[in-house]
Design a protein around this motif. Sequence first.
Motif, PDB file in Angstrom:
ATOM      1  N   ALA A  54       4.710 -10.215   7.347  1.00 52.79           N
ATOM      2  CA  ALA A  54       4.465 -10.477   8.765  1.00 52.79           C
ATOM      3  C   ALA A  54       4.454  -9.178   9.563  1.00 52.79           C
ATOM      4  N   LYS A  55       5.375  -8.281   9.235  1.00 54.26           N
ATOM      5  CA  LYS A  55       5.417  -6.999   9.936  1.00 54.26           C
ATOM      6  C   LYS A  55       4.223  -6.128   9.550  1.00 54.26           C
ATOM      7  N   ALA A  56       3.746  -6.267   8.308  1.00 55.26           N
ATOM      8  CA  ALA A  56       2.554  -5.524   7.894  1.00 55.26           C
ATOM      9  C   ALA A  56       1.334  -5.971   8.689  1.00 55.26           C
ATOM     10  N   VAL A  57       1.191  -7.281   8.903  1.00 59.74           N
ATOM     11  CA  VAL A  57       0.081  -7.807   9.695  1.00 59.74           C
ATOM     12  C   VAL A  57       0.171  -7.302  11.131  1.00 59.74           C
ATOM     13  N   ALA A  58       1.375  -7.362  11.699  1.00 64.68           N
ATOM     14  CA  ALA A  58       1.560  -6.908  13.081  1.00 64.68           C
ATOM     15  C   ALA A  58       1.260  -5.415  13.212  1.00 64.68           C
ATOM     16  N   PHE A  59       1.659  -4.644  12.207  1.00 62.18           N
ATOM     17  CA  PHE A  59       1.413  -3.195  12.247  1.00 62.18           C
ATOM     18  C   PHE A  59      -0.076  -2.890  12.206  1.00 62.18           C
ATOM     19  N   LEU A  60      -0.810  -3.521  11.293  1.00 60.53           N
ATOM     20  CA  LEU A  60      -2.245  -3.260  11.179  1.00 60.53           C
ATOM     21  C   LEU A  60      -3.004  -3.745  12.404  1.00 60.53           C
ATOM     22  N   GLU A  61      -2.581  -4.878  12.966  1.00 55.61           N
ATOM     23  CA  GLU A  61      -3.233  -5.365  14.184  1.00 55.61           C
ATOM     24  C   GLU A  61      -3.003  -4.403  15.340  1.00 55.61           C
ATOM     25  N   GLU A 111       8.793   4.316  11.588  1.00 58.13           N
ATOM     26  CA  GLU A 111       9.781   3.237  11.477  1.00 58.13           C
ATOM     27  C   GLU A 111       9.086   1.902  11.259  1.00 58.13           C
ATOM     28  N   ALA A 112       7.974   1.689  11.975  1.00 53.84           N
ATOM     29  CA  ALA A 112       7.204   0.458  11.779  1.00 53.84           C
ATOM     30  C   ALA A 112       6.567   0.426  10.394  1.00 53.84           C
ATOM     31  N   LEU A 113       6.167   1.599   9.880  1.00 57.22           N
ATOM     32  CA  LEU A 113       5.593   1.671   8.540  1.00 57.22           C
ATOM     33  C   LEU A 113       6.604   1.259   7.476  1.00 57.22           C
ATOM     34  N   ARG A 114       7.817   1.740   7.605  1.00 51.89           N
ATOM     35  CA  ARG A 114       8.858   1.398   6.624  1.00 51.89           C
ATOM     36  C   ARG A 114       9.105  -0.107   6.597  1.00 51.89           C
ATOM     37  N   ASN A 115       9.152  -0.706   7.782  1.00 53.12           N
ATOM     38  CA  ASN A 115       9.377  -2.150   7.847  1.00 53.12           C
ATOM     39  C   ASN A 115       8.156  -2.934   7.350  1.00 53.12           C
ATOM     40  N   ALA A 116       6.961  -2.425   7.667  1.00 52.41           N
ATOM     41  CA  ALA A 116       5.745  -3.136   7.290  1.00 52.41           C
ATOM     42  C   ALA A 116       5.488  -3.097   5.791  1.00 52.41           C
ATOM     43  N   ARG A 137       1.172  -5.792   2.898  1.00 51.47           N
ATOM     44  CA  ARG A 137       2.246  -4.799   2.786  1.00 51.47           C
ATOM     45  C   ARG A 137       1.921  -3.761   1.710  1.00 51.47           C
ATOM     46  N   VAL A 138       1.175  -4.149   0.662  1.00 51.12           N
ATOM     47  CA  VAL A 138       0.746  -3.198  -0.360  1.00 51.12           C
ATOM     48  C   VAL A 138      -0.260  -2.212   0.225  1.00 51.12           C
ATOM     49  N   ASP A 168      -3.377  -3.218  22.238  1.00 52.99           N
ATOM     50  CA  ASP A 168      -2.987  -4.354  23.073  1.00 52.99           C
ATOM     51  C   ASP A 168      -4.157  -5.265  23.424  1.00 52.99           C
ATOM     52  N   ALA A 169      -5.346  -4.979  22.874  1.00 52.96           N
ATOM     53  CA  ALA A 169      -6.539  -5.758  23.226  1.00 52.96           C
ATOM     54  C   ALA A 169      -7.255  -6.217  21.972  1.00 52.96           C
TER      55      ALA A 169
END
Length: 323
Positions: free
Chosen positions: A20-27, A10-15, A85-86, A33-34
């Motif tokens: 912004a969601k792509a950055v959050a997903f990769l991080e 689900e996070a992949l589809r949004n990212a 995102r790409v 969490d660290a």
Amino acid sequence: MKKPKSQVLEALRNASVDEAKAVAFLEAQRWGDAPCCPHCGDLDVYPMMTGEKRNKDYRWRCKGCKAMFTVRTKSVLEETRLPLRVWVYAIWKAASSKKGIAALQLSRECEITHKSALFVLRRLRHGLTEENPQKLTGTVEVDEVYIGGRPRYVSRSNMGTYADYKTPVVGIVQRGGDVRFRVMPRVTAETLGHFVAENADRSCRLITDDSKAYKTVGLAFEGGHKFTRHKHRQYVKPGTDIHSNTIEGVFSLLQRGVMGTFHSVSRKHLPNYLNEFQFRWNTRKLNDDERVTRVVKSLVGKRLEYRESVENPPYSEAAGVEF
């Protein structure tokens, strides 16, 4: 009964549609969490802000070494101008597709140029390279396959030998385990011996076909050397488990992927495609969530510059292989 939704997918589809969601997903996949500084490893870091929002480059700063960094730093994504995102979409498709994704298809779906799609996939395959893999144990099967097709506009009298227009690839697989590939300039007892010795423990039981090149190779294995007589159309010895059907199945996925998805692969870049197929086979028992996470982590600590990818290919010959 409905299958429970995967949070990672689900996070992949949004990212794949929002930067912004792509950055959050990769991080999240890289650091969890660290978050830590890729330069010095310090955990005392903070995201740089512009007002109440993160800055447009999504940079972090380390309080220890005072360096700035992003999720791209110290990975194959470093200093690329393509949106993340790409990259997320390419990682998803490369990890979940059974036989890979073609650069033309990626360029259409992400609305980028064909050159950019090749740039992305080339670096993803480089990132999937295994470093210091463990030797295979138990029962291992070894065989070779020739990738390619007949050259165009060549008469039968001038066609040459089989190996002149096909690229030899040797594979070794542990039953129920991993596989290793390597492009060979020539398939001889010497080159096969080096390849098998590097990838298989001496305690293994070696199973091959009846090629004479394997007779010398099999002498080094404590578990013995068994073979089937393919020349006599014997593919399994009756009443035994002596066969090389496992490695043949691995090769079938490779050949279907090359012929059905990529269509044409040069000898220069074939080792990178082998990295991709090797990764997918070795992670076949994982679900898409775990496989994507492993891809992201494998990209860290590796870098492939344009000069390196062009001037120093992994295979010295650059002749094309046509289908």
